[in-house]
Every structure is written in C-alpha cells, then in structure tokens.
Design a protein around this motif. Structure first.
Motif, PDB file in Angstrom:
ATOM      1  N   MET A 125    -134.690  59.111 -20.068  1.00 37.95           N
ATOM      2  CA  MET A 125    -135.874  58.263 -19.945  1.00 37.95           C
ATOM      3  C   MET A 125    -135.561  56.967 -19.205  1.00 37.95           C
ATOM      4  SD  MET A 125    -139.057  57.992 -20.331  1.00 37.95           S
ATOM      5  CE  MET A 125    -139.651  59.154 -21.556  1.00 37.95           C
ATOM      6  N   VAL A 126    -134.399  56.387 -19.480  1.00 38.25           N
ATOM      7  CA  VAL A 126    -134.033  55.153 -18.780  1.00 38.25           C
ATOM      8  C   VAL A 126    -133.841  55.446 -17.294  1.00 38.25           C
ATOM      9  CG1 VAL A 126    -132.494  53.162 -18.753  1.00 38.25           C
ATOM     10  CG2 VAL A 126    -132.876  54.395 -20.886  1.00 38.25           C
ATOM     11  N   ARG A 127    -133.196  56.573 -16.995  1.00 41.14           N
ATOM     12  CA  ARG A 127    -133.006  56.964 -15.596  1.00 41.14           C
ATOM     13  C   ARG A 127    -134.349  57.242 -14.927  1.00 41.14           C
ATOM     14  NH1 ARG A 127    -132.163  61.224 -12.042  1.00 41.14           N
ATOM     15  NH2 ARG A 127    -130.334  61.019 -10.670  1.00 41.14           N
ATOM     16  N   GLN A 128    -135.295  57.833 -15.665  1.00 45.09           N
ATOM     17  CA  GLN A 128    -136.630  58.092 -15.121  1.00 45.09           C
ATOM     18  C   GLN A 128    -137.299  56.783 -14.722  1.00 45.09           C
ATOM     19  OE1 GLN A 128    -139.137  60.987 -17.177  1.00 45.09           O
ATOM     20  NE2 GLN A 128    -140.917  59.635 -16.982  1.00 45.09           N
ATOM     21  N   TRP A 129    -137.179  55.767 -15.573  1.00 45.33           N
ATOM     22  CA  TRP A 129    -137.742  54.457 -15.230  1.00 45.33           C
ATOM     23  C   TRP A 129    -137.051  53.879 -13.994  1.00 45.33           C
ATOM     24  CZ3 TRP A 129    -140.794  50.541 -18.107  1.00 45.33           C
ATOM     25  CH2 TRP A 129    -141.673  51.160 -19.005  1.00 45.33           C
ATOM     26  N   GLN A 130    -135.733  54.059 -13.912  1.00 50.42           N
ATOM     27  CA  GLN A 130    -135.019  53.571 -12.726  1.00 50.42           C
ATOM     28  C   GLN A 130    -135.499  54.305 -11.476  1.00 50.42           C
ATOM     29  OE1 GLN A 130    -131.032  54.346 -14.082  1.00 50.42           O
ATOM     30  NE2 GLN A 130    -130.694  52.218 -14.728  1.00 50.42           N
ATOM     31  N   ASP A 131    -135.769  55.587 -11.611  1.00 53.59           N
ATOM     32  CA  ASP A 131    -136.260  56.388 -10.495  1.00 53.59           C
ATOM     33  C   ASP A 131    -137.638  55.914 -10.043  1.00 53.59           C
ATOM     34  OD1 ASP A 131    -137.295  58.429  -8.821  1.00 53.59           O
ATOM     35  OD2 ASP A 131    -136.064  59.934  -9.794  1.00 53.59           O
ATOM     36  N   LEU A 132    -138.539  55.681 -11.001  1.00 55.82           N
ATOM     37  CA  LEU A 132    -139.924  55.361 -10.671  1.00 55.82           C
ATOM     38  C   LEU A 132    -140.153  53.887 -10.360  1.00 55.82           C
ATOM     39  CD1 LEU A 132    -141.739  57.504 -13.406  1.00 55.82           C
ATOM     40  CD2 LEU A 132    -141.536  58.036 -10.975  1.00 55.82           C
ATOM     41  N   PHE A 164    -129.594  53.806 -10.180  1.00 60.14           N
ATOM     42  CA  PHE A 164    -129.236  54.450 -11.437  1.00 60.14           C
ATOM     43  C   PHE A 164    -128.025  53.757 -12.068  1.00 60.14           C
ATOM     44  CE2 PHE A 164    -131.134  58.102  -8.971  1.00 60.14           C
ATOM     45  CZ  PHE A 164    -132.364  58.040  -9.612  1.00 60.14           C
ATOM     46  N   SER A 165    -128.276  52.588 -12.583  1.00 58.81           N
ATOM     47  CA  SER A 165    -127.204  51.769 -13.149  1.00 58.81           C
ATOM     48  C   SER A 165    -126.881  52.214 -14.575  1.00 58.81           C
ATOM     49  CB  SER A 165    -127.634  50.297 -13.143  1.00 58.81           C
ATOM     50  OG  SER A 165    -126.659  49.479 -13.732  1.00 58.81           O
ATOM     51  N   SER A 166    -125.691  52.769 -14.772  1.00 59.52           N
ATOM     52  CA  SER A 166    -125.147  53.144 -16.090  1.00 59.52           C
ATOM     53  C   SER A 166    -125.959  54.211 -16.817  1.00 59.52           C
ATOM     54  CB  SER A 166    -125.026  51.904 -16.995  1.00 59.52           C
ATOM     55  OG  SER A 166    -124.112  50.987 -16.462  1.00 59.52           O
ATOM     56  N   THR A 167    -126.703  55.030 -16.089  1.00 54.36           N
ATOM     57  CA  THR A 167    -127.477  56.078 -16.748  1.00 54.36           C
ATOM     58  C   THR A 167    -126.998  57.487 -16.406  1.00 54.36           C
ATOM     59  OG1 THR A 167    -129.118  55.907 -14.970  1.00 54.36           O
ATOM     60  CG2 THR A 167    -129.589  54.738 -17.025  1.00 54.36           C
ATOM     61  N   THR A 168    -126.097  57.607 -15.453  1.00 53.82           N
ATOM     62  CA  THR A 168    -125.491  58.906 -15.157  1.00 53.82           C
ATOM     63  C   THR A 168    -124.204  58.995 -15.972  1.00 53.82           C
ATOM     64  OG1 THR A 168    -126.425  58.888 -12.939  1.00 53.82           O
ATOM     65  CG2 THR A 168    -124.613  60.419 -13.361  1.00 53.82           C
ATOM     66  N   LEU A 169    -124.167  59.920 -16.926  1.00 53.92           N
ATOM     67  CA  LEU A 169    -123.114  59.895 -17.939  1.00 53.92           C
ATOM     68  C   LEU A 169    -121.774  60.443 -17.434  1.00 53.92           C
ATOM     69  CD1 LEU A 169    -125.234  60.930 -21.045  1.00 53.92           C
ATOM     70  CD2 LEU A 169    -124.578  58.652 -20.309  1.00 53.92           C
ATOM     71  N   GLU A 170    -121.817  61.579 -16.744  1.00 53.02           N
ATOM     72  CA  GLU A 170    -120.596  62.174 -16.174  1.00 53.02           C
ATOM     73  C   GLU A 170    -119.476  62.257 -17.212  1.00 53.02           C
ATOM     74  OE1 GLU A 170    -119.867  59.623 -12.821  1.00 53.02           O
ATOM     75  OE2 GLU A 170    -121.251  60.748 -11.535  1.00 53.02           O
ATOM     76  N   ARG A 171    -119.808  62.764 -18.395  1.00 52.11           N
ATOM     77  CA  ARG A 171    -118.822  62.791 -19.474  1.00 52.11           C
ATOM     78  C   ARG A 171    -118.027  64.097 -19.559  1.00 52.11           C
ATOM     79  NH1 ARG A 171    -122.892  60.098 -23.935  1.00 52.11           N
ATOM     80  NH2 ARG A 171    -122.292  57.912 -23.639  1.00 52.11           N
ATOM     81  N   ASP A 211    -132.083  70.016 -15.420  1.00 51.47           N
ATOM     82  CA  ASP A 211    -131.825  69.241 -14.204  1.00 51.47           C
ATOM     83  C   ASP A 211    -131.987  67.750 -14.474  1.00 51.47           C
ATOM     84  OD1 ASP A 211    -132.840  67.916 -11.499  1.00 51.47           O
ATOM     85  OD2 ASP A 211    -131.706  69.711 -10.967  1.00 51.47           O
ATOM     86  N   LYS A 212    -131.073  66.960 -13.930  1.00 52.83           N
ATOM     87  CA  LYS A 212    -131.087  65.511 -14.200  1.00 52.83           C
ATOM     88  C   LYS A 212    -132.329  64.816 -13.652  1.00 52.83           C
ATOM     89  CE  LYS A 212    -128.312  64.126 -10.127  1.00 52.83           C
ATOM     90  NZ  LYS A 212    -128.259  65.470  -9.528  1.00 52.83           N
ATOM     91  N   ASP A 213    -133.032  65.441 -12.705  1.00 49.28           N
ATOM     92  CA  ASP A 213    -134.231  64.827 -12.133  1.00 49.28           C
ATOM     93  C   ASP A 213    -135.517  65.263 -12.825  1.00 49.28           C
ATOM     94  OD1 ASP A 213    -132.937  63.293 -10.120  1.00 49.28           O
ATOM     95  OD2 ASP A 213    -132.627  65.122  -8.947  1.00 49.28           O
ATOM     96  N   ALA A 214    -135.407  66.091 -13.869  1.00 45.19           N
ATOM     97  CA  ALA A 214    -136.602  66.496 -14.611  1.00 45.19           C
ATOM     98  C   ALA A 214    -137.231  65.259 -15.271  1.00 45.19           C
ATOM     99  CB  ALA A 214    -136.239  67.528 -15.676  1.00 45.19           C
ATOM    100  N   MET A 215    -138.540  65.166 -15.209  1.00 41.25           N
ATOM    101  CA  MET A 215    -139.226  63.985 -15.747  1.00 41.25           C
ATOM    102  C   MET A 215    -140.216  64.362 -16.843  1.00 41.25           C
ATOM    103  SD  MET A 215    -139.966  61.294 -12.720  1.00 41.25           S
ATOM    104  CE  MET A 215    -138.680  60.738 -11.595  1.00 41.25           C
ATOM    105  N   ALA A 216    -140.382  63.416 -17.766  1.00 43.86           N
ATOM    106  CA  ALA A 216    -141.388  63.548 -18.827  1.00 43.86           C
ATOM    107  C   ALA A 216    -142.644  62.827 -18.352  1.00 43.86           C
ATOM    108  CB  ALA A 216    -140.871  62.947 -20.122  1.00 43.86           C
TER     109      ALA A 216
END
Length: 555
Positions: A468-475, A481-488, A533-538
């Motif tokens: 959701m935070v990444r979605q807001w960054q996208d829109l 995408f600051s600190s929302t891509t986890l890559e864990r 998919d990481k780009d899927a949006m609610a």
C-alpha cells in the motif's frame, strides 16, 4: 475463604466466565502463573510475544462478543502490550489487560523491569487501575470487566504488584449477572429521526462497526426493508448487513465501491449507525454528502458532530434504537431511488475478475475462490495494507463478527494474533489475509498455532514490497519507491515448515484453487504463499484531499 491475591484474580476471572487467557510469563506474574495450575477450566494460551497475546485477546473478543483477557509481566512485558491495547481502543473492543508490577516497596525507584504502565496506557484505555492492596483486588477486577463491556466497549488495564499477588485476603465469591442496557433513549431524538426519515426521498444507510458490536443485523435488515434504500458499510461494519442482499452497495469511502460513494453523493439523508465518520470514510470532510442531511445513531454522544455535523441524532445502543424506529415507520414501496441504486450495484457487480491461468496470482481471484470454497462460512482476519482492501472486495461477509481487522489504528502484524484468538474463541478455522510485510512482523506466532494445532490458515499475498505504501508512491510520489521494495529473499514455505506448519506455494492463477483446497483440508496451521506482482494495486482509491466521488479506478 482466605486466598492469595493470585487465586483471587483467577477466582474473579471465573466469576466473569473467562475460559481463556492469552499471555507470556515473567517474574512479576509468576504467582499468577503458579496459581493457574489449580484452574484447569481456564486455558492459558502461551503466545510467542506479548503483542501477539494482546492481538489474540482482541480477536477472541471480536469473534465471540465476550471480553478478551491478556496477561503480561512488568516492564517490557507490559509495554509490549501497548500496540495491542491501542488497537482495541480505536476499534472499541472489550478487553482486560492484566500486567504484573514490581513489588510495592520498589515502585518509583527505577527498579528492574519497572515502568509506569498505567501512565503509559491512560490515553488508550477506557480506564486503568493500579492495585496497591490485596483487599481491593476483587472489586477492581469486577469493575474492570463491567467498564470494558458496558456502553461503548473498550480495553481496561489492571496493574498488580508482585507482593499483592502473594498477599492473602478473605475472598468471597459473587454471581455476576449480565446487566441489560436499560439506559433511556430520548423520545424527542426518536421523533426527530422519524421526521428526518419521512422527509427524505433518497436515504442511504451507513452501517458502522457499532452495528457488529450491537449484534443488530436483524433489525438493520428490517429497517432497510421499510426504507427500500441502499446500504453501504464502513470497513468495521462488514458482516453486520448481509453482503448478498441486492441493495448492498459495498464499502464506502477511500477504497469504497463506485455504487456506495455515488449513493452518498446523491443522497438527501445519510443514516449513519455506529460509524465514526473517519477520514477513510469521508476523505474530504467538507465535500462529504454535501447534498444530504445527516442522521447519526450512536451509543457514544462524543462521536456525534465530531467529524461530520449531524442534523439529527439518537444516542443509544443501535439495536434498541432501531427497534424503536421500526415500530414507528411504515414500509415504503420501491421507487426511483431504489432503481437508481440497483443500477449502480449491477454495474459494479458486472466487473468480474478476469485472470490468465499462467499469470502471477490475482489477489481478488484468491479471495473470490476462497469465498466459493468456504461457501462464505469462515472467519476472516486481515493484516493492514493492500491485503486488507482486497479482503473487503473479494470476499462476501454475510454474518456479524466474521470480518476482523484493525480499522482505526491500522496495525501491521495484527491479523495473525487476532486469528489465534478468533480460532480459540470460535473453535473453528480462521483465515488471516496477509501481506508479506505484515506477516514478517508476526510470523513468530507460527510457534503458537503449531503448539496448539490451531486451524489458522495464512493466505499470504506475497508481492515482495510494502504494497500500500508503494502504491501511494506510485500514484502520488512520482514512483519514488523509497524503502518499500523489500528484496528480502525470504522463503515463507521453509519458514512455515521450520516451525512445524504446512507450507504451500502458488505462483500462478492456475495453482490457486488447488492450493486453497489443500490448505482447507489440512488439519492444522498452514501458510499459503501466493506470488503476487509487485505492481498489483488495490483500487478504486480516492486521492488524498479529494471528494469520495473522485475515485481512481485504473480499469
């Protein structure tokens, strides 16, 4: 009989009908845990973390309607409950949190594991108590439960020093009688509500969380039958009105349906029941329902005109208020407003979820398939974020207390603990709809569900980002995408297996149904890791500051 303070605590819990405590032991509560040996009728669920215990007590309370109880030691044990207490406070959940405290001679001396937990929790409890004498224990515990479940429910904290739990006192048992709400409902307020309803031509009902608390489903349905009007819900109100009803428009507000938001905008009377008009419902409060009068029904007078000015109101329990209104209202015939709402609902319902079998998993497809396989007979808890919104959109809620989420505080890590409490309280299968970000905050509770073999199924919508935070960054933040891509690189199937649960992975839509069937059939806890998919949006979503009619659908 003469008892220790610890035994008095447990005897008083028995008086209140408590059958389960969620907690974690420590030095300041050792006397209480020792006394539990003599109380086989009270289950003590050992969680992995005190926050999990608080969320479990919360989920137990929401699912059953009873008061949830959690227990923690002093210092960090007590402070680990704080987020769970705040979550319960924001959503009006009846809960009693019992914390240990250092012995009374050491209070105020910066002793080992000493904190002023009553001071810390004062803003997030309905009331709290600091016990200093064993003689006061019975009365305080009884008062705590009465406060937690009366009126608008909420959490109460009792802080008990260790020496008080070891001291002795002559305990006398009492029989606790359930008190009915006999508070007076103003006839003038009822008269004003009836007049507002009779004058309206385009009413819309907003069902809030108070309707679930009040168990008002049947009287709400009778009320709607008389008015022949559309019904929408806040997130906390889901389940209090049957989602299969042809006049149900769905969620209202920031992530509401087009039908709900348009009905609010076109209405001439918004009848809000047990709803607090939060910013997630109203978005821009200045433009919310600008063509409508507001009739607000709520048990808490402080909520009336707090966020949206009410033109009329009734203070009282939703169920009792609606019983009075139903007796004074005549049934309407279906009319142009009814047809208008039907048209919007049918248009919304025509938007089916279309999936390609070999594409990454569509979250709404997962929820719709889960509804189909469970036939809607399940308890759903959620974490917070996109997973929470998808859970409101893809699954139909037909019964009260079957959708459990952190609505007010928005607590990531809530859903798993709540699922534990709901499963214990209802003795049935519970599904926690989770994102990988939230699940990482509470996956240690896998140890709890495995130990007690609870049928809790984690539906993990894993997009490897803070969705959701990444979605807001996208829109709204130009895709920074600051600190929302986890890559864990976390393997949740292996984590599940490491704890002793079943782990299942589904990478495509073609694998969804079989994965869900396997999870449902398994006798025990399961984590189903769905690749999203990481780009899927609610969506839809109302942009910040916009009116609820200005929705982004991204269709």
């Amino acid at each position: 009989m003469e008892c220790t303070g610890s035994r008095i605590i447990l005897e008083c819990l028995k008086e209140q009908g408590v059958d389960t405590i969620f907690g974690y032991p420590g030095g300041a509560v050792l006397n209480i845990y020792d006394a539990l040996y003599s109380f086989p009728d009270i289950k003590c669920i050992l969680t992995s973390h005190e926050q999990g215990a608080a969320h479990a007590a919360d989920g137990y309370a929401r699912a059953t309607g009873k008061v949830g109880v959690c227990l923690a030691t002093s210092g960090p044990g007590a402070t680990n409950l704080v987020t769970g207490i705040a979550t319960a406070y924001m959503d009006s959940v009846p809960m009693v949190a019992i914390t240990g405290q250092v012995a009374t001679p050491f209070i105020g001396k910066d002793s080992f594991q000493e904190v002023d937990i009553t001071g810390i929790t004062m803003p997030i409890t309905k009331h709290n108590f600091s016990v200093r004498r064993v003689e006061d224990l019975p009365d305080i515990i009884r008062r705590a439960f009465a406060i937690a479940k009366s009126g608008r429910p909420g959490p109460v904290l009792i802080d008990i020093p260790k020496d008080v739990t070891g001291a002795k006192y002559d305990y006398k048992s009492v029989v606790i009688e359930e008190k009915k709400d006999n508070s007076e409902i103003s006839e003038n307020e009822i008269k004003g509500a009836v007049e507002a309803i009779k004058e309206s031509k385009k009413p819309v009902i907003v069902v809030g969380g108070g309707c679930n608390i009040s168990d008002a489903k049947e009287v709400i349905q009778e009320f709607q039958n008389k008015l022949k009007c559309p019904v929408c819900t806040t997130m906390m109100g889901l389940g209090a009105f049957d989602g299969r009803n042809p006049m149900f428009t769905g969620l209202v507000g920031m992530h509401g349906t087009s039908a709900s938001n348009k009905c609010i905008c076109e209405s001439d009377l918004v009848i809000a029941m047990g709803a607090r008009f939060s910013d997630r419902v109203t978005s821009n409060a200045k433009t919310f329902a600008k063509n409508a009068k507001i009739l607000h029904i709520d048990i808490d007078e402080a909520e009336v005109s707090k966020n949206i000015k009410a033109d009329s109101f009734v203070i009282g329990d939703i169920k009792r208020v609606l019983e009075k209104l139903n007796n004074k209202l005549e049934a309407r015939e279906e009319n142009e407003w009814t047809k208008f709402a039907y048209g919007l609902i049918n248009k919304d319902n025509s938007k089916s979820v279309r999936v390609e079998p070999e594409e990454s998993v569509n979250p709404l497809y997962v929820l719709k398939k889960l509804y189909e396989l469970t036939e809607g007979d399940a308890v759903i808890t959620t974490e917070v974020g996109q997973n929470q919104i998808w859970a409101t959109q893809g699954y139909l809620y037909t019964k009260p207390r079957t959708f459990i989420t952190s609505g007010g505080l928005g607590t990531m890590g809530y859903g798993f603990g709540a699922a534990i409490g709901a499963s214990v309280g209802k003795n049935k299968m519970v599904f926690d709809i989770a994102g990988d970000g939230s699940f990482r905050m509470n996956c240690n509770e896998l140890a709890t569900v495995v130990r007690y073999n609870l049928p809790v199924k984690i539906i993990l919508l894993n997009n490897s980002v803070l969705g959701m935070v990444r979605q807001w960054q996208d829109l709204f933040y130009e895709k920074r995408f600051s600190s929302t891509t986890l890559e864990r690189q976390t393997d949740f199937v292996k984590i599940a297996e490491g704890y002793g649960a079943l782990g299942i992975r589904a990478n495509t839509n073609a694998e969804v149904e079989e994965a869900l069937k396997k999870a449902i059939a398994y006798d025990g806890p399961v984590v189903v890791d769905f690749y999203v998919d990481k780009d899927a949006m609610a969506t839809p979503i109302v942009p910040p500051g916009a009116s609820i009619e200005n929705m982004l659908t991204l269709d």
